[in-house]
Design a protein around this motif. Structure first.
Motif, mmCIF file in Angstrom:
data_model
loop_
_atom_site.group_PDB
_atom_site.id
_atom_site.type_symbol
_atom_site.label_atom_id
_atom_site.label_comp_id
_atom_site.label_asym_id
_atom_site.label_seq_id
_atom_site.Cartn_x
_atom_site.Cartn_y
_atom_site.Cartn_z
ATOM 1 N N ASP A 1 0.833 -1.206 0.000
ATOM 2 C CA ASP A 1 0.000 0.000 0.000
ATOM 3 C C ASP A 1 0.867 1.255 0.000
ATOM 4 O OD1 ASP A 1 -2.518 1.483 0.280
ATOM 5 O OD2 ASP A 1 -1.842 1.875 2.323
ATOM 6 N N LEU A 2 1.924 1.260 0.817
ATOM 7 C CA LEU A 2 2.837 2.410 0.872
ATOM 8 C C LEU A 2 3.612 2.556 -0.438
ATOM 9 C CD1 LEU A 2 4.213 1.960 4.509
ATOM 10 C CD2 LEU A 2 2.689 3.783 3.714
ATOM 11 N N ALA A 3 3.981 1.435 -1.037
ATOM 12 C CA ALA A 3 4.706 1.480 -2.310
ATOM 13 C C ALA A 3 3.834 2.059 -3.422
ATOM 14 C CB ALA A 3 5.181 0.081 -2.679
ATOM 15 N N LYS A 4 2.605 1.618 -3.483
ATOM 16 C CA LYS A 4 1.697 2.136 -4.516
ATOM 17 C C LYS A 4 1.444 3.630 -4.321
ATOM 18 C CE LYS A 4 -0.729 -2.188 -5.606
ATOM 19 N NZ LYS A 4 -2.025 -2.909 -5.566
ATOM 20 N N HIS A 5 1.347 4.043 -3.073
ATOM 21 C CA HIS A 5 1.160 5.466 -2.807
ATOM 22 C C HIS A 5 2.390 6.261 -3.229
ATOM 23 C CE1 HIS A 5 1.553 9.085 -0.240
ATOM 24 N NE2 HIS A 5 0.273 9.227 -0.528
ATOM 25 N N ALA A 6 3.579 5.750 -2.922
ATOM 26 C CA ALA A 6 4.811 6.432 -3.312
ATOM 27 C C ALA A 6 4.882 6.602 -4.829
ATOM 28 C CB ALA A 6 6.024 5.658 -2.794
ATOM 29 N N TYR A 7 4.509 5.552 -5.541
ATOM 30 C CA TYR A 7 4.514 5.607 -7.006
ATOM 31 C C TYR A 7 3.517 6.649 -7.511
ATOM 32 C CZ TYR A 7 3.548 4.170 -11.821
ATOM 33 O OH TYR A 7 3.347 4.157 -13.178
ATOM 34 N N ALA A 8 2.318 6.635 -6.958
ATOM 35 C CA ALA A 8 1.279 7.568 -7.394
ATOM 36 C C ALA A 8 1.641 9.014 -7.070
ATOM 37 C CB ALA A 8 -0.056 7.202 -6.748
ATOM 38 N N THR A 9 2.400 9.198 -5.996
ATOM 39 C CA THR A 9 2.745 10.556 -5.552
ATOM 40 C C THR A 9 3.928 11.129 -6.319
ATOM 41 O OG1 THR A 9 1.954 9.921 -3.359
ATOM 42 C CG2 THR A 9 3.201 11.949 -3.481
ATOM 43 N N GLY A 10 4.736 10.284 -6.956
ATOM 44 C CA GLY A 10 5.834 10.785 -7.767
ATOM 45 C C GLY A 10 7.221 10.454 -7.264
#
Length: 309
Positions: A94-103
């Motif tokens: 979940d944190l990885a996907k958020h990091a990717y989405a955030t840039g």
């Protein structure tokens, strides 16, 4: 969307502290000022929400907020690596996907810890997290979470998105062995602040460390001196850095880093319990120790030491 390829993420990269206010809440304003302070001092990237960032004392939502604020403030000026480590594979994904989405430009993670997970558990963890986004994964080899053997690092490097390692063990021969045995394109970051010179000499692509927020000038100078062949000059600065670090380790050193930034005009806030902020008496002792280090080495070009006067 990422702004930097991993092969171009090199140099001096602070493991960023997280400013909290007097009530232990994340302080966005203080964080933005700290980010600009470090960029102005020539830092080559930032490593977020790891142990130095008190990431394991925050909820996943708090960690996401830190990532959003930092990436917004950086605005593509330097690379951002987000640590997404957790005991739970589900949380890390979940944190990885958020990091990717955030840039974010890359993700990193300690192996799952607390329980003594088997090698296969750890392999499956890295496989699942690294494959959950297109971002390159930097494996984190650190004593706090359990050291990974060299052969196991080589095995992890076979996972398609595992593209590097943050190497905080003292067996620095494994740094150049990673480059020789895995690939010259496999990125290796030396993570032991006290051994920055050794890490760079052993072919690390960059250095990532806790005290770089406190001494960006010192570690930038160390990096540049080694790269230019001035090993004696780099080692002199390394000795000073080691003395400062050892003086800081007598206390909760995240609190020392934040307090010292305050002396330099950057209010980096407070630590979160169970870490403890410095008392007035402890602040006096730290300053005295730093003054003695400055006098011993007769140096006038280190910002944190000059701030004690």
């Amino acid at each position: 969307m990422a702004n930097f390829e991993l092969k171009n993420i090199k140099g001096v990269i602070p493991a960023l502290i997280t400013p909290f206010d007097e009530h232990e809440e994340f302080d966005e304003n203080r964080m933005r000022k700290l980010v600009n302070h470090l960029i102005e001092r020539g830092m080559d990237g930032l490593y977020l929400t790891g142990s130095t960032g008190e990431g394991f004392l925050m909820t996943p939502e708090e960690r996401k907020k830190v990532v959003e604020v930092v990436i917004d403030e950086v605005h593509g000026r330097i690379p951002v690596i987000v640590h997404v480590g957790a005991i739970s594979t589900k949380i890390s994904i979940d944190l990885a996907k958020h990091a990717y989405a955030t840039g974010a430009d890359a993700i990193s993670s300690v192996p799952p810890f607390y329980w003594k997970f088997k090698e296969e558990n750890i392999y499956k963890y890295y496989e699942a997290v690294s494959m959950s986004t297109p971002l390159p994964m930097i494996v984190y080899n650190v004593p706090l979470a359990g050291l990974l053997g060299f052969d196991f690092i080589c095995r992890l490097a076979n996972i398609p998105n595992v593209k590097g390692v943050k190497y905080t063990a003292c067996t620095h021969q494994d740094i150049y062995k990673c480059k020789d045995k895995i690939s010259q394109d496999f990125m290796v970051y030396s993570g032991a602040d006290e051994m920055a010179v050794s890490g760079i000499i052993n072919e690390a692509d960059g250095i990532i460390g806790s005290f770089y927020s406190m001494m960006p000038d010192v570690f930038k100078d160390i990096y540049q001196k080694v790269k230019s062949g001035d090993i004696a000059g780099a080692q002199k600065k390394q000795k000073i850095a080691v003395d400062i670090i050892e003086a800081s380790l007598k206390y909760d050193y995240y609190a020392v880093i934040k307090e010292s930034l305050r002396w330099m005009g950057v209010d980096a806030g407070y630590v979160r319990a169970p870490f403890m902020n410095l008392s007035e008496e402890e602040i006096k002792k730290v300053k005295q120790s730093f003054k003695e280090i400055k006098a011993h080495y007769q140096v006038n070009d280190i910002e944190v030491l000059n701030a004690c006067d």
